[in-house]
Design an enzyme around this catalytic site. Structure first.
Site, PDB file in Angstrom:
ATOM      1  N   GLU A 253      22.573 -22.053 -17.862  1.00  0.00           N
ATOM      2  CA  GLU A 253      21.657 -21.198 -17.094  1.00  0.00           C
ATOM      3  C   GLU A 253      22.423 -20.089 -16.372  1.00  0.00           C
ATOM      4  O   GLU A 253      21.959 -18.946 -16.286  1.00  0.00           O
ATOM      5  CB  GLU A 253      20.862 -22.042 -16.091  1.00  0.00           C
ATOM      6  CG  GLU A 253      19.780 -22.882 -16.747  1.00  0.00           C
ATOM      7  CD  GLU A 253      19.129 -23.862 -15.774  1.00  0.00           C
ATOM      8  OE1 GLU A 253      17.907 -24.057 -15.872  1.00  0.00           O
ATOM      9  OE2 GLU A 253      19.857 -24.441 -14.917  1.00  0.00           O
TER      10      GLU A 253
ATOM     11  N   ASP B 295       0.856  -1.193   0.000  1.00  0.00           N
ATOM     12  CA  ASP B 295       0.000   0.000   0.000  1.00  0.00           C
ATOM     13  C   ASP B 295       0.886   1.234   0.000  1.00  0.00           C
ATOM     14  O   ASP B 295       2.076   1.161   0.320  1.00  0.00           O
ATOM     15  CB  ASP B 295      -0.940  -0.020   1.214  1.00  0.00           C
ATOM     16  CG  ASP B 295      -0.186  -0.104   2.535  1.00  0.00           C
ATOM     17  OD1 ASP B 295       0.490   0.875   2.881  1.00  0.00           O
ATOM     18  OD2 ASP B 295      -0.260  -1.158   3.220  1.00  0.00           O
TER      19      ASP B 295
END
Ligand code: GLA
Length: 728
Positions: free
Chosen positions: A612, A532
């Site tokens: 990777e 928020d």
């Protein structure tokens, strides 16, 4: 001058929007307009029908058409004839609950108003103005001050409310919402963001029904389940077309947004602290400050509205050293080790990370007290030397020697019953005497309203931060709160605790972020349960979700992006099969999704293949290359992931010279045409070239015709396309 007052009409103008209110003949403040500039006083839209069972104020005498129940009111109070959902409700000393607010006076103040103890939008004094409108109850000395902060260039208006008791007896506040807006016209849809743990901010759009609809949290936190933000839009509004308005509350506790469609098809929206877990006894001479709401609107669709919120949150809500600067690429050990680690394991992860260009090692849960599982240890913020031989200092030294920064996890607001803290201060945990408390993740919440608790937390946390070279703190909270009771308040005032908890939290964060300005704070609440604008005032980023699955994250981050800027979204590449969903996704897809945020990794890089690892190295480079564009460019949602086929988003440099298109195509299908997505926000006449390709497109072509995505094979395939303007 953004604020003009003429003939009882209050007009606030921003660069592209207009807000109007008017004091009527009875001193009632009516809401007239929030939307595009019209150059007109919008009071001609006010209608005064004679509606049965909608009564009339006494002074209106025999005028059956003047009713508080049908007029658009700027701040609706209960008990005097407006039967819709109120913004404020009080109980006076004699037990009555009426409040009849009438206009008294106004003030215009240079600069943007601040709110004692609460977060608020801030701006330089010459960049903002504040309008204060003072209302007073007709029968008592309760004063309500409506505050409107105006950021003209940002097209943002803030609203907050102060209630003052100038009478001789206490008044109980049962509800004080920060926003109240009546819209007498229009056929609205509302969009809100719901979800659950590991599935936050799912977008839901629905037509308004007659009666009250609500999104709220009574959990002591803004919550995973609902977010303290809301959009209202016209039925035909899309990303790039149509009118919409949005509101975001700067508050991290329980909240309520209610929207009522009334008997006359008018719409009222109220937003503020959740009244079910709130009451406040306002003594003679005291004032109560309700938290702030940011408002913005656009007649060009959701994208522009999001840009306005992104801009204001990034520039006028977030604070500190990191508010606008690049954030370190981090590696967090949580999903790599959970509680099972020691210094050697952490160093191994860090060594590999530093070799791949990662900037910071974050040590997550389990480094302190007796903490080998989530059953114990919270509250004892002392290093666990069994795991970290030689203490934090030694570990941090070694990490720093690798050329990396060091960050740490904490969950300051919580306590385990199996902890030294709980054994010495059981009264600091929130629980009701004589009643077994609810436990959440085996833990209890600390009473953040108690100054002794705040002092303790400040002492232990600042000691750790002072004595160690810690450059990042992940501030977590991992349960919803109930059993509200504190021995520090008298019986009748117990319902003040939820708000006082948040005030205590903010006080502690204010002190710590002030004393340690170089530390990057990241908010967290089991992922994004406290995402928020209130938390973003203290912590410029939030861990977006405990779901790190790239596929799911496209949906979570899509919903998050309506209000919150990309720089605030903590997002990591994690291992496969994903720990939350078991899904396999490629390292490329995980990278593309995590880059739409404050980027990092959360896995043991030592378990990756050489290929990777090379990809990780490239990703870190790519992110650093594009971080400025990702943070400061305009973010566009290109595809709606809810439609189920693909999720694509786009960052466009403010000067339209560079574009980064990213996304995930969910599923390959046989004999399929290549997918086409229409870009947005480009300069029509400009020429753009895809990096590594010869073809030149005009902006107009890319926006009207679109771009063809590469042919894909497999599921959850990453899209990453960079375009550069070539005509200048
Ligand atoms: C929460 C956080 C996770 C992790 C754990 C540790 O769930 O969201 O990222 O920090 O706590 O217990």
């Amino acid at each position: 001058m953004a604020i003009k007052i003429e003939h009882g009409v209050f007009q606030i103008e921003t660069a592209d929007t207009m807000y109007q209110m008017k004091v009527d003949a009875f001193g009632v403040l009516n809401h007239l307009w929030y939307g595009a500039k019209t150059g007109c006083v919008m009071d001609y839209l006010l209608d005064y029908p004679d509606v049965g069972f909608s009564g009339n104020i006494y002074e209106a005498e025999n005028q059956r058409t003047y009713s508080l129940d049908t007029l658009p009111l700027e701040y609706a109070s209960g008990g005097v004839g407006d039967f819709r959902v109120p913004a404020i409700s009080v109980t006076h000393e004699n037990g009555s609950c009426a409040l009849d607010l009438r206009y008294q006076e106004y003030h215009i103040v240079k600069g943007k108003c601040r709110i004692p103890g609460l977060p608020a939008v801030y701006a330089a004094d010459d960049k903002a103005e504040t309008l204060e409108i003072v209302l007073k109850d007709t029968a008592t000395d309760v004063i309500v001050i409506l505050k409107y902060g105006v950021l003209e260039q940002e097209n943002v208006i803030t609203r907050s409310v102060v209630v003052c008791n100038q009478g001789k007896t206490p008044v109980i506040l049962n509800r004080v919402h920060s926003l109240c807006m009546d819209i007498p016209y229009g056929d609205w849809e509302w969009i809100h963001f719901h979800g659950r743990h590991t599935k936050e901010r799912q977008v839901e759009r629905a037509a308004l029904i007659h009666g009250i609809q609500e999104s709220s949290s009574g959990r002591g936190m803004s919550s995973h389940q609902q977010n303290p933000t809301v959009l209202l839009c016209e039925r035909n509004t899309t990303e790039n077309y149509g009118f919409c308005m949005g509101a975001a509350l700067l508050y991290s506790g329980g909240f309520q947004t209610q929207i009522e469609r009334d008997q006359l098809d008018q719409t009222r929206i109220v937003m503020g602290i959740h009244p079910d877990t709130f009451a406040w006894q306002l003594e003679e001479g005291d004032s109560f400050y309700a938290p702030e709401v940011m408002l913005s609107c656009s007649d060009k669709g959701f994208a522009e509205l999001s840009h306005r919120f992104h801009h204001v949150i990034r520039n006028n809500v977030c604070r500190g050293k990191y508010k606008l600067s690049p954030r370190p690429v981090l590696i967090n050990n949580w999903e790599a080790t959970y509680f099972d680690f020691n210094s050697t394991k952490i160093e191994e992860i860090a060594r590999q990370a530093s070799a791949l260009g990662i900037d910071m090692m974050v040590l997550d849960d389990g480094w302190f007290g007796k903490r080998d599982s989530d059953c114990s240890g919270l509250g004892d913020w002392v290093v666990n030397e069994k795991k970290l031989q030689g203490g934090l200092g030694r570990l941090i030294g070694r990490i720093n020697d690798l050329g990396m920064k060091f960050g740490i996890w904490m969950e300051p607001e919580m306590v385990s019953e199996d902890s030294e803290l709980y054994r010495s201060h059981p009264e600091w945990a929130i629980r009701i005497p004589g009643r077994a408390p609810m436990r959440g993740r085996y833990q209890l919440a600390l009473d953040m309203s108690n100054p002794e608790v705040i002092r303790y937390l400040h002492r232990v946390i600042s000691k750790i931060l002072r004595e160690n070279n810690i450059e990042y703190v992940k501030w977590d909270i991992n349960r919803s709160i109930c059993d509200w009771y504190t021995p520090t308040l008298p019986e009748r005032r117990q319902l003040e605790l939820p708000h006082r908890y948040i005030l205590g939290l903010y006080e502690l964060l204010e002190r710590l972020t002030g004393e340690f300005p170089d530390i990057l704070f990241e908010g967290c609440c089991g992922g994004g349960g406290r995402f928020d604008a209130g938390m973003l005032y203290y912590c410029p980023q939030t861990w977006c979700s405990d779901d790190t699955d790239a596929h799911e994250r496209t949906v979570i981050q899509y919903g998050t992006s309506f209000f919150y800027p990309i720089s605030t979204v903590g997002s990591h590449v994690s291992a496969v099969p994903n720990h939350q969903t078991g899904r396999m996704t490629s390292i490329q897809a995980r990278g593309a999704v995590a880059m739409a945020g404050s980027f990092g990794y959360e896995l043991d890089l030592n378990t990756l293949s050489e290929e990777e690892k090379q990809e990780v190295k490239e990703q870190v480079k790519t992110y650093k290359r594009y971080q400025d564009l990702i943070y400061n460019g305009l973010y566009y949602r290109v595809c709606d992931p809810m439609a189920g086929k693909l999720s694509v988003w786009e960052f466009v440099a403010k000067d339209q010279s560079e574009v980064l298109v990213q996304g995930v195509v969910y599923r390959a299908e046989p004999n399929e045409l290549r997918k086409r997505v229409r870009l947005t926000g480009l300069a029509e006449e400009a020429e753009y070239q895809v990096e590594g390709e010869e073809t030149v497109y005009t902006g107009a072509a890319l926006m009207a015709g679109g771009i063809l995505l590469p042919e894909i094979k497999g599921d959850d395939v990453a899209i990453q396309i960079c375009l550069k303007r070539t005509d200048r």
